[in-house]
Design a protein around this motif. Structure first.
Motif, PDB file in Angstrom:
ATOM      1  N   ASP A   4       0.842  -1.194   0.000  1.00  0.00           N
ATOM      2  CA  ASP A   4       0.000   0.000   0.000  1.00  0.00           C
ATOM      3  C   ASP A   4       0.882   1.250   0.000  1.00  0.00           C
ATOM      4  O   ASP A   4       1.478   1.598   1.011  1.00  0.00           O
ATOM      5  CB  ASP A   4      -0.900   0.002   1.236  1.00  0.00           C
ATOM      6  CG  ASP A   4      -1.813   1.213   1.296  1.00  0.00           C
ATOM      7  OD1 ASP A   4      -1.796   2.045   0.367  1.00  0.00           O
ATOM      8  OD2 ASP A   4      -2.546   1.327   2.302  1.00  0.00           O
ATOM      9  N   SER A   5       0.965   1.908  -1.136  1.00  0.00           N
ATOM     10  CA  SER A   5       1.781   3.121  -1.254  1.00  0.00           C
ATOM     11  C   SER A   5       0.927   4.384  -1.222  1.00  0.00           C
ATOM     12  O   SER A   5       1.399   5.458  -1.590  1.00  0.00           O
ATOM     13  CB  SER A   5       2.592   3.080  -2.549  1.00  0.00           C
ATOM     14  OG  SER A   5       1.725   3.062  -3.670  1.00  0.00           O
ATOM     15  N   SER A   6      -0.309   4.266  -0.762  1.00  0.00           N
ATOM     16  CA  SER A   6      -1.213   5.418  -0.803  1.00  0.00           C
ATOM     17  C   SER A   6      -0.694   6.606   0.006  1.00  0.00           C
ATOM     18  O   SER A   6      -0.959   7.759  -0.355  1.00  0.00           O
ATOM     19  CB  SER A   6      -2.611   5.019  -0.322  1.00  0.00           C
ATOM     20  OG  SER A   6      -2.567   4.548   1.012  1.00  0.00           O
ATOM     21  N   SER A   7       0.074   6.364   1.051  1.00  0.00           N
ATOM     22  CA  SER A   7       0.580   7.471   1.873  1.00  0.00           C
ATOM     23  C   SER A   7       1.643   8.304   1.151  1.00  0.00           C
ATOM     24  O   SER A   7       1.930   9.425   1.545  1.00  0.00           O
ATOM     25  CB  SER A   7       1.159   6.940   3.188  1.00  0.00           C
ATOM     26  OG  SER A   7       2.286   6.132   2.934  1.00  0.00           O
ATOM     27  N   CYS A  24       9.982  -6.339   2.725  1.00  0.00           N
ATOM     28  CA  CYS A  24       8.686  -5.738   3.055  1.00  0.00           C
ATOM     29  C   CYS A  24       8.680  -4.220   2.965  1.00  0.00           C
ATOM     30  O   CYS A  24       7.935  -3.555   3.698  1.00  0.00           O
ATOM     31  CB  CYS A  24       8.255  -6.156   4.453  1.00  0.00           C
ATOM     32  SG  CYS A  24       7.599  -7.834   4.533  1.00  0.00           S
ATOM     33  N   ALA A  25       9.510  -3.645   2.118  1.00  0.00           N
ATOM     34  CA  ALA A  25       9.523  -2.191   1.947  1.00  0.00           C
ATOM     35  C   ALA A  25      10.082  -1.849   0.570  1.00  0.00           C
ATOM     36  O   ALA A  25      10.766  -2.663  -0.063  1.00  0.00           O
ATOM     37  CB  ALA A  25      10.359  -1.520   3.030  1.00  0.00           C
ATOM     38  N   PHE A  26       9.796  -0.628   0.131  1.00  0.00           N
ATOM     39  CA  PHE A  26      10.257  -0.146  -1.169  1.00  0.00           C
ATOM     40  C   PHE A  26      10.931   1.210  -1.022  1.00  0.00           C
ATOM     41  O   PHE A  26      10.591   1.984  -0.128  1.00  0.00           O
ATOM     42  CB  PHE A  26       9.078   0.002  -2.137  1.00  0.00           C
ATOM     43  CG  PHE A  26       8.459  -1.299  -2.528  1.00  0.00           C
ATOM     44  CD1 PHE A  26       8.919  -2.001  -3.634  1.00  0.00           C
ATOM     45  CD2 PHE A  26       7.412  -1.831  -1.791  1.00  0.00           C
ATOM     46  CE1 PHE A  26       8.348  -3.210  -3.995  1.00  0.00           C
ATOM     47  CE2 PHE A  26       6.832  -3.028  -2.146  1.00  0.00           C
ATOM     48  CZ  PHE A  26       7.305  -3.723  -3.248  1.00  0.00           C
ATOM     49  N   ALA A  27      11.850   1.486  -1.934  1.00  0.00           N
ATOM     50  CA  ALA A  27      12.491   2.800  -2.022  1.00  0.00           C
ATOM     51  C   ALA A  27      12.522   3.193  -3.488  1.00  0.00           C
ATOM     52  O   ALA A  27      12.954   2.411  -4.338  1.00  0.00           O
ATOM     53  CB  ALA A  27      13.904   2.762  -1.452  1.00  0.00           C
ATOM     54  N   ALA A  28      12.035   4.385  -3.784  1.00  0.00           N
ATOM     55  CA  ALA A  28      12.019   4.895  -5.158  1.00  0.00           C
ATOM     56  C   ALA A  28      12.981   6.070  -5.257  1.00  0.00           C
ATOM     57  O   ALA A  28      12.952   6.983  -4.442  1.00  0.00           O
ATOM     58  CB  ALA A  28      10.607   5.348  -5.527  1.00  0.00           C
ATOM     59  N   VAL A  35      14.616  10.446  -2.547  1.00  0.00           N
ATOM     60  CA  VAL A  35      14.165   9.074  -2.328  1.00  0.00           C
ATOM     61  C   VAL A  35      12.858   9.098  -1.552  1.00  0.00           C
ATOM     62  O   VAL A  35      12.711   9.835  -0.581  1.00  0.00           O
ATOM     63  CB  VAL A  35      15.221   8.270  -1.540  1.00  0.00           C
ATOM     64  CG1 VAL A  35      14.703   6.883  -1.187  1.00  0.00           C
ATOM     65  CG2 VAL A  35      16.514   8.171  -2.339  1.00  0.00           C
ATOM     66  N   ILE A  36      11.923   8.267  -1.977  1.00  0.00           N
ATOM     67  CA  ILE A  36      10.639   8.082  -1.309  1.00  0.00           C
ATOM     68  C   ILE A  36      10.574   6.628  -0.847  1.00  0.00           C
ATOM     69  O   ILE A  36      10.867   5.725  -1.624  1.00  0.00           O
ATOM     70  CB  ILE A  36       9.452   8.362  -2.270  1.00  0.00           C
ATOM     71  CG1 ILE A  36       9.599   9.713  -2.963  1.00  0.00           C
ATOM     72  CG2 ILE A  36       8.128   8.222  -1.540  1.00  0.00           C
ATOM     73  CD1 ILE A  36       9.690  10.891  -2.032  1.00  0.00           C
TER      74      ILE A  36
END
Length: 159
Positions: A4-7, A24-28, A35-36
């Protein structure tokens, strides 16, 4: 686990150039070098402790199972996530402030290759995070590093 990336959806709506994940996590990484992150905070989904350092200049990000490491355009490294899996690089931070050209990751550790051919490791000892027993072999002339789940292999140039 990051589904869920809605935040952070507004921040992800444009300019994303690459995305990497832990378990269990992402970095863009965005085109402006910021970086988000999102997902489980234990796995690096919360980067608030290093948000200032991640606001610009990031060129690439790498991941272990539970931590991230980012190289900035000045060759410095920023880490976050679970401290035992490479999220805490404070013990080697003086070696990561400049000239890092590439980072390699195993299950729970990172290895940074520097422009002078030296290597710096941190993270879980069982995953290659402690290279003190071979440090004299890694202080120069390393040209490539390979990794598996729990091992790093360095290719060293021979005279």
């Amino acid at each position: 686990c990051g589904g869920d990336s809605s935040s952070v959806s507004t921040e992800l709506s444009s300019g994303v150039t690459s995305i990497i994940s832990t378990d269990c996590a992402f970095a863009a990484v965005k085109s402006d070098g910021s970086v988000i992150t999102w997902g489980d905070s234990i796995f690096g989904g919360n980067s608030s402790s290093v948000s200032t350092e991640l606001s610009s200049g990031v060129t690439s990000i790498y991941a272990t199972e539970r931590a991230f490491a980012a190289i900035k355009s000045d060759g410095s490294v920023i880490t976050w996530g679970y401290h035992l899996y490479g999220g805490d690089s404070s013990s080697v931070s003086s070696f990561l402030n400049f000239d890092v050209t590439e980072i390699y990751s195993s299950y729970g550790a990172f290895a940074a290759l520097k422009s002078d051919g030296s290597v710096v490791t941190w993270g879980a000892t069982s995953s290659g995070g402690n290279s003190s027993h071979v440090s004299s072999e890694l202080n120069s002339r390393v040209i490539q590093i390979y990794s598996s789940d729990n091992v790093f292999v360095a290719i060293v140039e021979i005279d």
